[in-house]
Design a protein around this motif. Structure first.
Motif, PDB file in Angstrom:
ATOM      1  N   ALA A   1       0.834  -1.200   0.000  1.00 27.95           N
ATOM      2  CA  ALA A   1       0.000   0.000   0.000  1.00 27.95           C
ATOM      3  C   ALA A   1       0.877   1.262   0.000  1.00 27.95           C
ATOM      4  O   ALA A   1       0.610   2.229  -0.736  1.00 27.95           O
ATOM      5  N   ARG A   2       1.925   1.202   0.827  1.00 29.88           N
ATOM      6  CA  ARG A   2       2.814   2.376   0.871  1.00 29.88           C
ATOM      7  C   ARG A   2       3.531   2.578  -0.466  1.00 29.88           C
ATOM      8  O   ARG A   2       3.670   3.710  -0.946  1.00 29.88           O
ATOM      9  N   VAL A   3       3.975   1.441  -1.058  1.00 31.60           N
ATOM     10  CA  VAL A   3       4.659   1.545  -2.345  1.00 31.60           C
ATOM     11  C   VAL A   3       3.721   2.074  -3.424  1.00 31.60           C
ATOM     12  O   VAL A   3       4.125   2.873  -4.279  1.00 31.60           O
ATOM     13  N   ARG A   4       2.478   1.630  -3.385  1.00 30.17           N
ATOM     14  CA  ARG A   4       1.525   2.138  -4.372  1.00 30.17           C
ATOM     15  C   ARG A   4       1.326   3.637  -4.215  1.00 30.17           C
ATOM     16  O   ARG A   4       1.239   4.375  -5.204  1.00 30.17           O
ATOM     17  N   GLU A   5       1.273   4.059  -2.942  1.00 32.15           N
ATOM     18  CA  GLU A   5       1.124   5.501  -2.712  1.00 32.15           C
ATOM     19  C   GLU A   5       2.367   6.254  -3.226  1.00 32.15           C
ATOM     20  O   GLU A   5       2.245   7.286  -3.906  1.00 32.15           O
ATOM     21  N   GLU A   6       3.541   5.704  -2.914  1.00 30.90           N
ATOM     22  CA  GLU A   6       4.763   6.349  -3.403  1.00 30.90           C
ATOM     23  C   GLU A   6       4.846   6.314  -4.927  1.00 30.90           C
ATOM     24  O   GLU A   6       5.322   7.263  -5.559  1.00 30.90           O
TER      25      GLU A   6
ATOM     26  N   LEU B   1       5.431   9.292  -7.362  1.00 34.49           N
ATOM     27  CA  LEU B   1       6.516   9.297  -8.337  1.00 34.49           C
ATOM     28  C   LEU B   1       6.007   9.531  -9.752  1.00 34.49           C
ATOM     29  O   LEU B   1       6.657  10.215 -10.560  1.00 34.49           O
ATOM     30  N   ARG B   2       4.855   8.959 -10.050  1.00 38.44           N
ATOM     31  CA  ARG B   2       4.270   9.198 -11.386  1.00 38.44           C
ATOM     32  C   ARG B   2       3.951  10.669 -11.583  1.00 38.44           C
ATOM     33  O   ARG B   2       4.213  11.231 -12.652  1.00 38.44           O
TER      34      ARG B   2
ATOM     35  N   LEU C   1       8.466  16.333 -14.044  1.00 37.91           N
ATOM     36  CA  LEU C   1       9.832  16.363 -14.562  1.00 37.91           C
ATOM     37  C   LEU C   1       9.868  16.273 -16.077  1.00 37.91           C
ATOM     38  O   LEU C   1      10.704  16.914 -16.736  1.00 37.91           O
ATOM     39  N   ALA C   2       8.963  15.466 -16.650  1.00 33.96           N
ATOM     40  CA  ALA C   2       8.916  15.370 -18.112  1.00 33.96           C
ATOM     41  C   ALA C   2       8.549  16.712 -18.727  1.00 33.96           C
ATOM     42  O   ALA C   2       9.137  17.144 -19.737  1.00 33.96           O
TER      43      ALA C   2
END
Length: 475
Positions: free
Chosen positions: A202-207, A211-212, A218-219
């Motif tokens: 869940a935390r990784v999905r939030e991160e 990041l997306r 950034l793009a």
């Protein structure tokens, strides 16, 4: 063969009787030696490993008790081994002897049964106690060989195998229980880890979402930066073109300036040549003027009847600036000027002329191969001759770096000066020239261009060192 009486009252009577019965039933020695195997003609059974080791151990323990003449030749050396090495090192020989030598086996059996007590008697009678060790029973049965001893050996082997199988089964059960326990523990740990992984997911999905979003930002920034870089590259190319054009213009201007510089240098050379010619004319005119003034001065001195002065201007400079030898040497430049000795003779012929000589400038040009002391002595001696011939005042100046104590007295009419610490001979020469009155003929001999230019500004006549050297050589 008789059974020895037991030395211990602890052995049961039944065990002793059984051993005697076995001995009574045993075939005589000559029968055994003749090869009669008796009624038991079946081959030797294959003993289980534990039974074989026990049989060898029992026999090894009894070897030291046998008389030497009752021991087989093959086992006499084994009987001397230590108890812990006897069965291990001589086990094969003992087993072979037990299987092939009934007489030896019976002697061992008598002593083993006597040691076994009630268990040995029970084995002889064919009754095996339920609590007895099957390996021990099989070993005793193999040695005593009562009726049905093969069954006892097979039963012992089966019991050993059953015990081994039971131990294996128990080990398998224990391992299975341990695996089940570990599996339960692993399942609990896996459940905890799964909960942690779900939280981490869940935390990784939030991160990942963050990041997306950052990637999109950034793009967009990258696209803007690339656009700015393209514009900057275009501006840079434009500026490079301008710089190249400016460099080309600069090179062209530099070539024009170099051409003008070459032309100016050519004109300057021509001007220097013209100035040199004009200077030669001025020197000739000045020479004529000095000749005229000199003659007039001679007449004026006669008219004024001036007495000669006790001290000359250079004496005051010498008292004020000269010191004893000992100061460090200074740098001396070298130059060239008029080197005609005839010119020197003309100047020294002027009334009350003062000849000032740059000492080391002259000596190092004329006789540099000598030592400094010899250079000074030769120059001072030559100047003494000039002073005696002309009657003029002569001063020779040396740099203080080479001062020495105890110099020989200078010739009459020659003044020897050393520059003091912090002052060069060139500076002392200029001081001497400045101290002279305007209009007096002061001749300075030095090939140093800086010295010549300096004394010329103060009205002195500079001459090159070669003019004096030629004058000295002529003398």
């Amino acid at each position: 063969m008789s059974l020895p009486e037991p030395s211990d009252d602890r052995l049961p009577v039944a065990a002793v009787d059984a051993a005697r019965a076995v001995e009574a039933d045993a075939p005589p020695d000559d029968a055994v030696a003749g090869g009669d195997a008796g009624p038991d003609l079946e081959p030797e059974p294959v003993l289980p490993e534990q039974v074989r080791q026990r049989v060898v151990g029992l026999a090894a323990g009894m070897l030291p008790g046998l008389p030497a003449d009752e021991l087989p030749v093959a086992l006499r050396k084994v009987a001397k081994f230590a108890p812990n090495r006897r069965a291990r090192l001589g086990g094969a020989a003992i087993a072979t002897q037990l299987a092939g030598d009934p007489l030896f086996r019976q002697r061992i059996t008598n002593r083993v049964l006597a040691e076994a007590g009630e268990l040995g008697a029970a084995v002889i009678e064919g009754a095996c106690p339920a609590a007895a060790d099957p390996v021990e029973v099989a070993a005793l049965a193999y040695l005593a060989r009562p009726a049905g001893w093969r069954d006892l050996v097979e039963a012992a082997g089966a019991a050993v195998r059953a015990e081994a199988d039971s131990a294996v089964v128990a080990e398998l059960v224990r391992e299975a229980e341990q695996r089940a326990t570990r599996a339960e523990h692993d399942r609990a740990v896996a459940k905890v880890e799964a909960d942690k992984l779900r939280d981490e997911l869940a935390r990784v999905r939030e991160e990942l979402g963050q990041l997306r979003e950052e990637s999109r930002v950034l793009a967009r920034t990258l696209r803007e930066t690339q656009a700015r870089e393209r514009r900057a590259a275009e501006l840079l190319a434009t500026e490079k073109g301008r710089a190249n054009r400016a460099a080309a213009d600069h090179d062209a201007e530099l070539r024009r300036l170099r051409a003008r510089l070459a032309e100016a240098e050519s004109l300057a050379g021509a001007a220097r040549h013209s100035a040199k010619e004009a200077r030669s004319v001025d020197d000739a005119r000045l020479w004529l003027l000095l000749e005229t003034i000199g003659q007039a001065a001679v007449g004026l001195r006669r008219e004024l009847a001036l007495d000669p002065a006790d001290r000359l201007p250079a004496d005051f400079v010498a008292d004020e600036f000269a010191e004893v030898p000992g100061a460090p040497d200074k740098a001396r430049a070298r130059a060239q000027d008029t080197d005609d000795p005839g010119r020197l003779d003309q100047l020294l012929a002027l009334p009350r002329a003062h000849l000032v000589v740059d000492g080391y400038n002259v000596t190092k040009r004329g006789f540099a191969e000598m030592s400094l002391e010899q250079q000074r002595k030769r120059l001072i001696t030559g100047l003494g001759g000039i002073a005696a011939q002309t009657g003029d005042e002569v001063t020779v100046v040396f740099d203080g770096a080479e001062r020495v104590h105890g110099l020989p007295p200078a010739p009459r009419g020659v003044r020897v000066l050393f520059s003091r610490k912090g002052e060069t001979a060139d500076e002392l020469i200029r001081r001497l020239v400045r101290a002279e009155p305007a209009g007096r003929a002061v001749v300075v001999v030095s090939s140093d261009r800086e010295v010549a230019d300096g004394v010329r500004r103060h009205g002195a006549y500079p001459l090159g060192a070669d003019s004096l050297l030629r004058r000295l050589a002529r003398s």
